[in-house]
Scaffold this active site. Structure first.
Site, PDB file in Angstrom:
ATOM      1  N   LYS A  72       2.049  -3.572   7.364  1.00  0.00           N
ATOM      2  CA  LYS A  72       2.272  -3.638   5.867  1.00  0.00           C
ATOM      3  C   LYS A  72       3.855  -3.288   5.408  1.00  0.00           C
ATOM      4  O   LYS A  72       4.443  -3.987   4.527  1.00  0.00           O
ATOM      5  CB  LYS A  72       1.444  -2.766   5.051  1.00  0.00           C
ATOM      6  CG  LYS A  72      -0.103  -3.347   5.153  1.00  0.00           C
ATOM      7  CD  LYS A  72      -0.352  -4.513   4.505  1.00  0.00           C
ATOM      8  CE  LYS A  72      -0.273  -4.543   2.941  1.00  0.00           C
ATOM      9  NZ  LYS A  72      -0.644  -5.913   2.432  1.00  0.00           N
ATOM     10  N   TYR A 128      -1.453  -0.573  10.966  1.00  0.00           N
ATOM     11  CA  TYR A 128      -1.819  -1.210   9.725  1.00  0.00           C
ATOM     12  C   TYR A 128      -0.582  -0.598   8.745  1.00  0.00           C
ATOM     13  O   TYR A 128      -0.067  -1.783   8.163  1.00  0.00           O
ATOM     14  CB  TYR A 128      -3.152  -0.751   9.177  1.00  0.00           C
ATOM     15  CG  TYR A 128      -3.059  -0.910   7.454  1.00  0.00           C
ATOM     16  CD1 TYR A 128      -3.212  -2.132   7.296  1.00  0.00           C
ATOM     17  CD2 TYR A 128      -3.350   0.183   6.678  1.00  0.00           C
ATOM     18  CE1 TYR A 128      -3.354  -2.368   5.819  1.00  0.00           C
ATOM     19  CE2 TYR A 128      -3.259  -0.176   5.192  1.00  0.00           C
ATOM     20  CZ  TYR A 128      -3.273  -1.487   4.833  1.00  0.00           C
ATOM     21  OH  TYR A 128      -3.416  -1.675   3.357  1.00  0.00           O
ATOM     22  N   THR A 169       0.811  -1.120   0.157  1.00  0.00           N
ATOM     23  CA  THR A 169      -0.133   0.093  -0.137  1.00  0.00           C
ATOM     24  C   THR A 169       0.950   1.313  -0.152  1.00  0.00           C
ATOM     25  O   THR A 169       2.042   1.429   0.625  1.00  0.00           O
ATOM     26  CB  THR A 169      -1.061   0.088   1.190  1.00  0.00           C
ATOM     27  OG1 THR A 169      -1.538   1.267   1.533  1.00  0.00           O
ATOM     28  CG2 THR A 169      -0.138  -0.413   2.443  1.00  0.00           C
ATOM     29  N   ASP A 170       0.303   2.368  -0.581  1.00  0.00           N
ATOM     30  CA  ASP A 170       1.063   3.570  -0.567  1.00  0.00           C
ATOM     31  C   ASP A 170       1.280   4.243   0.977  1.00  0.00           C
ATOM     32  O   ASP A 170       2.250   5.028   1.190  1.00  0.00           O
ATOM     33  CB  ASP A 170       0.375   4.834  -1.330  1.00  0.00           C
ATOM     34  CG  ASP A 170      -1.034   4.825  -0.999  1.00  0.00           C
ATOM     35  OD1 ASP A 170      -1.462   4.250  -0.153  1.00  0.00           O
ATOM     36  OD2 ASP A 170      -1.677   6.028  -1.466  1.00  0.00           O
ATOM     37  N   GLU A 171       0.418   3.572   1.870  1.00  0.00           N
ATOM     38  CA  GLU A 171       0.440   4.120   3.499  1.00  0.00           C
ATOM     39  C   GLU A 171       1.668   3.730   4.099  1.00  0.00           C
ATOM     40  O   GLU A 171       2.094   4.235   5.116  1.00  0.00           O
ATOM     41  CB  GLU A 171      -0.865   3.454   4.118  1.00  0.00           C
ATOM     42  CG  GLU A 171      -1.990   3.893   3.319  1.00  0.00           C
ATOM     43  CD  GLU A 171      -3.221   3.428   4.211  1.00  0.00           C
ATOM     44  OE1 GLU A 171      -3.170   3.508   5.554  1.00  0.00           O
ATOM     45  OE2 GLU A 171      -4.294   3.316   3.479  1.00  0.00           O
TER      46      GLU A 171
HETATM   47  P1  NAD Z   1     -10.001  -6.931   2.513  1.00  0.00           P
HETATM   48  O1  NAD Z   1     -10.099  -6.672   3.987  1.00  0.00           O
HETATM   49  O2  NAD Z   1     -11.318  -6.732   1.715  1.00  0.00           O
HETATM   50  O3  NAD Z   1      -9.774  -8.589   2.184  1.00  0.00           O
HETATM   51  C1  NAD Z   1      -8.672  -9.162   2.928  1.00  0.00           C
HETATM   52  C2  NAD Z   1      -8.803 -10.738   2.777  1.00  0.00           C
HETATM   53  O4  NAD Z   1      -7.748 -11.309   3.337  1.00  0.00           O
HETATM   54  C3  NAD Z   1     -10.199 -11.058   3.327  1.00  0.00           C
HETATM   55  O5  NAD Z   1     -10.681 -11.945   2.138  1.00  0.00           O
HETATM   56  C4  NAD Z   1      -9.820 -12.032   4.417  1.00  0.00           C
HETATM   57  O6  NAD Z   1     -10.428 -12.926   4.799  1.00  0.00           O
HETATM   58  C5  NAD Z   1      -8.415 -12.559   4.243  1.00  0.00           C
HETATM   59  N1  NAD Z   1      -7.353 -12.676   5.165  1.00  0.00           N
HETATM   60  C6  NAD Z   1      -7.131 -11.918   6.275  1.00  0.00           C
HETATM   61  N2  NAD Z   1      -6.255 -12.462   6.994  1.00  0.00           N
HETATM   62  C7  NAD Z   1      -5.841 -13.819   6.559  1.00  0.00           C
HETATM   63  C8  NAD Z   1      -5.213 -14.793   6.996  1.00  0.00           C
HETATM   64  N3  NAD Z   1      -4.146 -14.674   8.205  1.00  0.00           N
HETATM   65  N4  NAD Z   1      -5.057 -15.801   6.233  1.00  0.00           N
HETATM   66  C9  NAD Z   1      -5.620 -15.762   5.021  1.00  0.00           C
HETATM   67  N5  NAD Z   1      -6.483 -14.733   4.684  1.00  0.00           N
HETATM   68  C10 NAD Z   1      -6.711 -13.599   5.271  1.00  0.00           C
HETATM   69  O7  NAD Z   1      -8.845  -6.155   1.839  1.00  0.00           O
HETATM   70  P2  NAD Z   1      -8.643  -5.459   0.513  1.00  0.00           P
HETATM   71  O8  NAD Z   1      -9.023  -4.009   0.800  1.00  0.00           O
HETATM   72  O9  NAD Z   1      -9.122  -6.115  -0.602  1.00  0.00           O
HETATM   73  O10 NAD Z   1      -6.997  -5.549   0.413  1.00  0.00           O
HETATM   74  C11 NAD Z   1      -6.105  -6.338  -0.108  1.00  0.00           C
HETATM   75  C12 NAD Z   1      -4.776  -6.312   0.151  1.00  0.00           C
HETATM   76  O11 NAD Z   1      -4.490  -4.962  -0.630  1.00  0.00           O
HETATM   77  C13 NAD Z   1      -4.257  -6.002   1.407  1.00  0.00           C
HETATM   78  O12 NAD Z   1      -2.862  -6.481   1.562  1.00  0.00           O
HETATM   79  C14 NAD Z   1      -4.079  -4.520   1.547  1.00  0.00           C
HETATM   80  O13 NAD Z   1      -3.024  -4.142   2.472  1.00  0.00           O
HETATM   81  C15 NAD Z   1      -3.570  -4.030   0.145  1.00  0.00           C
HETATM   82  N6  NAD Z   1      -4.237  -2.798  -0.314  1.00  0.00           N
HETATM   83  C16 NAD Z   1      -5.511  -2.399  -0.012  1.00  0.00           C
HETATM   84  C17 NAD Z   1      -5.936  -0.989  -0.547  1.00  0.00           C
HETATM   85  C18 NAD Z   1      -7.324  -0.361  -0.498  1.00  0.00           C
HETATM   86  O14 NAD Z   1      -7.696   0.579  -0.619  1.00  0.00           O
HETATM   87  N7  NAD Z   1      -8.371  -1.475   0.120  1.00  0.00           N
HETATM   88  C19 NAD Z   1      -5.017  -0.147  -1.068  1.00  0.00           C
HETATM   89  C20 NAD Z   1      -3.789  -0.498  -1.446  1.00  0.00           C
HETATM   90  C21 NAD Z   1      -3.286  -2.004  -0.784  1.00  0.00           C
HETATM   91  P1  TYD Z   2     -10.485   4.561   4.440  1.00  0.00           P
HETATM   92  O1  TYD Z   2     -11.476   4.185   3.532  1.00  0.00           O
HETATM   93  O2  TYD Z   2     -10.357   3.993   6.092  1.00  0.00           O
HETATM   94  O3  TYD Z   2      -8.953   4.388   3.905  1.00  0.00           O
HETATM   95  P2  TYD Z   2      -7.443   4.871   4.383  1.00  0.00           P
HETATM   96  O4  TYD Z   2      -7.531   5.259   5.867  1.00  0.00           O
HETATM   97  O5  TYD Z   2      -6.842   3.466   4.354  1.00  0.00           O
HETATM   98  O6  TYD Z   2      -6.935   6.024   3.535  1.00  0.00           O
HETATM   99  O7  TYD Z   2     -10.263   6.234   4.794  1.00  0.00           O
HETATM  100  C1  TYD Z   2     -10.317   7.142   3.623  1.00  0.00           C
HETATM  101  C2  TYD Z   2     -10.301   8.522   4.240  1.00  0.00           C
HETATM  102  O8  TYD Z   2     -11.513   8.717   4.538  1.00  0.00           O
HETATM  103  C3  TYD Z   2      -9.274   8.632   5.150  1.00  0.00           C
HETATM  104  O9  TYD Z   2      -8.616  10.047   5.091  1.00  0.00           O
HETATM  105  C4  TYD Z   2     -10.004   8.716   6.397  1.00  0.00           C
HETATM  106  C5  TYD Z   2     -11.455   9.375   6.029  1.00  0.00           C
HETATM  107  N1  TYD Z   2     -12.758   8.692   6.773  1.00  0.00           N
HETATM  108  C6  TYD Z   2     -13.698   9.364   7.259  1.00  0.00           C
HETATM  109  O10 TYD Z   2     -13.348  10.450   7.271  1.00  0.00           O
HETATM  110  N2  TYD Z   2     -14.627   8.940   7.919  1.00  0.00           N
HETATM  111  C7  TYD Z   2     -14.831   7.651   7.864  1.00  0.00           C
HETATM  112  O11 TYD Z   2     -15.885   6.933   8.689  1.00  0.00           O
HETATM  113  C8  TYD Z   2     -13.765   6.704   7.399  1.00  0.00           C
HETATM  114  C9  TYD Z   2     -13.804   5.167   7.507  1.00  0.00           C
HETATM  115  C10 TYD Z   2     -12.421   7.304   6.796  1.00  0.00           C
END
Ligand code: NAD
Ligand code: TYD
Length: 340
Positions: free
Chosen positions: A154, A150, A126-128
């Site tokens: 990561k 988090y 992630t960019d985070e």
């Molecule tokens: P999500 O929370 O929707 O899904 C996570 C999945 O991982 C779920 O299906 C969960 O059951 C599974 N999981 C969790 N712990 C596990 C374990 N110990 N063993 C096996 N499976 C397990 O997450 P997402 O939003 O789809 O993100 C997927 C990946 O992308 C993550 O690694 C996250 O860090 C990364 N990512 C997410 C975002 C975003 O905006 N959502 C952005 C950049 C990177």
């Molecule tokens: P989020 O979807 O949790 O992603 P991330 O924290 O990984 O960027 O949040 C996106 C942005 O929205 C972040 O700046 C936090 C803000 N946010 C709110 O203002 N209210 C909320 O209830 C949530 C979940 C996020």
């Protein structure tokens, strides 16, 4: 490459990747390993459930036996790891599971891959991990300054991937994706939370002043970027994957309300998230050089996403029960009574 293990494939982005790969590569076998935590959802995989080149295993990436079993049984060639605890707010409430899955789990996957001779490993990051940037754009060589549990976990997982490349010569790649949105996203993240709450005319808790900036990436673009890096990425390399689409939170919220034809009076400014990163922004020249670019037109993709949530209440209404309501109460009850 023939048999790909997709860990975390029942989550939001993982399932989009699985749906994309199963269709695009009918001659590949796509094997999913997922623990099915609160965020894992077999409904996300319904569109591929009958496809002959797809198979599902339930298991934990931090469990050596479970990982070894799948790698050996399915003769895995490559691993793409999406499995993670993924929500910043939950990591602030309780970091344990994040370290267990996002650090320990990555190590177990790498170690089992190494033992079995699986040499291709892609880590979805992630960019985070960079932390916040007030102006300019992060590039891949910049130092990591993660700010939430988090992001820190990561970053820890990524460092282990790096070590397996440098020490054991594993062919690893990493993508650092920006905030992803689209269909099938669990309604704890801001967009699906706000869309589903607004549909029910409930208040939208905007943290702080709502002027934080996120770079929004459509989920299918994220999936195609990982596909490209998996096939054409150079061993040991890291690739930023951004939507190149910066938006203030409050603007995204207003745009969403306009598409839903709901009033701005639903917006509530509430107590900020501790350690809240102000702005994320990436330069994506490196992955662009491989031939990828985000599809653009954020308003159209946001509208498409909103229409999906309107049409698919069967998918999200059953999620917003039980554990979800407990979490919602912990996260928002006080905030929404106190205000900013
Ligand atoms: P999500 O929370 O929707 O899904 C996570 C999945 O991982 C779920 O299906 C969960 O059951 C599974 N999981 C969790 N712990 C596990 C374990 N110990 N063993 C096996 N499976 C397990 O997450 P997402 O939003 O789809 O993100 C997927 C990946 O992308 C993550 O690694 C996250 O860090 C990364 N990512 C997410 C975002 C975003 O905006 N959502 C952005 C950049 C990177
Ligand atoms: P989020 O979807 O949790 O992603 P991330 O924290 O990984 O960027 O949040 C996106 C942005 O929205 C972040 O700046 C936090 C803000 N946010 C709110 O203002 N209210 C909320 O209830 C949530 C979940 C996020």
């Amino acid at each position: 490459m023939q048999t790909i293990l997709v860990t975390g494939g029942a989550g939001f982005i993982g399932s989009a990747f699985v749906r994309y790969m199963v269709e695009k590569y009918p001659h590949y076998r796509i094997i999913v390993l997922d623990k099915l935590t609160y965020a894992g959802n077999m409904d996300n995989l319904l569109p591929v459930s009958d496809e002959p080149n797809y198979k599902f295993y339930r298991g934990d990436i931090a469990d050596h036996g479970a990982v070894r079993g799948v790698i050996e049984t399915e003769k895995i060639d490559s691993i793409v790891n999406f499995a993670a605890e993924s929500h910043v707010d939950r990591s602030i409430l309780s970091p344990d599971a994040f370290i267990q899955t996002d650090v320990m789990g990555v190590y177990v996957l790498l170690e089992e891959a190494r033992r079995a001779g699986v040499t291709r490993f892609h880590q979805v990051s992630t960019d985070e991990v960079y932390g916040s940037i007030p102006v300019g754009f992060f590039k891949e060589g910049d130092p990591l300054e993660p700010n939430s549990p988090y992001a820190a976990s990561k970053a820890g997982g990524e460092m282990m991937v790096r070590a397996y490349h440098v020490t054991y010569g594993m062919n690893t790649t990493v993508t650092r994706g920006s905030n992803t949105f689209g269909e099938y996203q669990y309604p704890e993240k801001v967009l699906p939370l706000f869309i589903t709450e607004a549909i029910d005319d409930r208040p939208l808790p905007v943290y702080g002043d709502g002027m934080q900036v996120r770079d929004w990436l459509y989920v299918d673009d994220h999936a195609s970027a990982i596909d490209l890096v998996l096939h054409q990425g150079k061993p040991g390399e890291i690739y930023n994957v951004g939507g190149e689409n910066e938006q203030h939170n409050i603007e995204v919220t207003r745009m969403m309300l306009r598409f839903l034809e709901k009033p701005e009076s639903l917006i509530r400014y509430v107590k900020d998230r501790p350690g809240h990163d102000r702005r994320y922004a990436l330069t994506c020249e490196k992955i662009r050089a491989l031939g990828w670019h985000p599809s653009g037109d954020f308003p159209a993709l946001l509208e498409k996403t909103i229409r999906w949530y309107q049409k698919n209440e069967w998918w999200w209404r059953k999620i917003k029960t039980g554990e979800y309501l407990e979490y919602y109460k912990k996260q928002y009850a006080e905030r929404l009574t106190e205000g900013n």
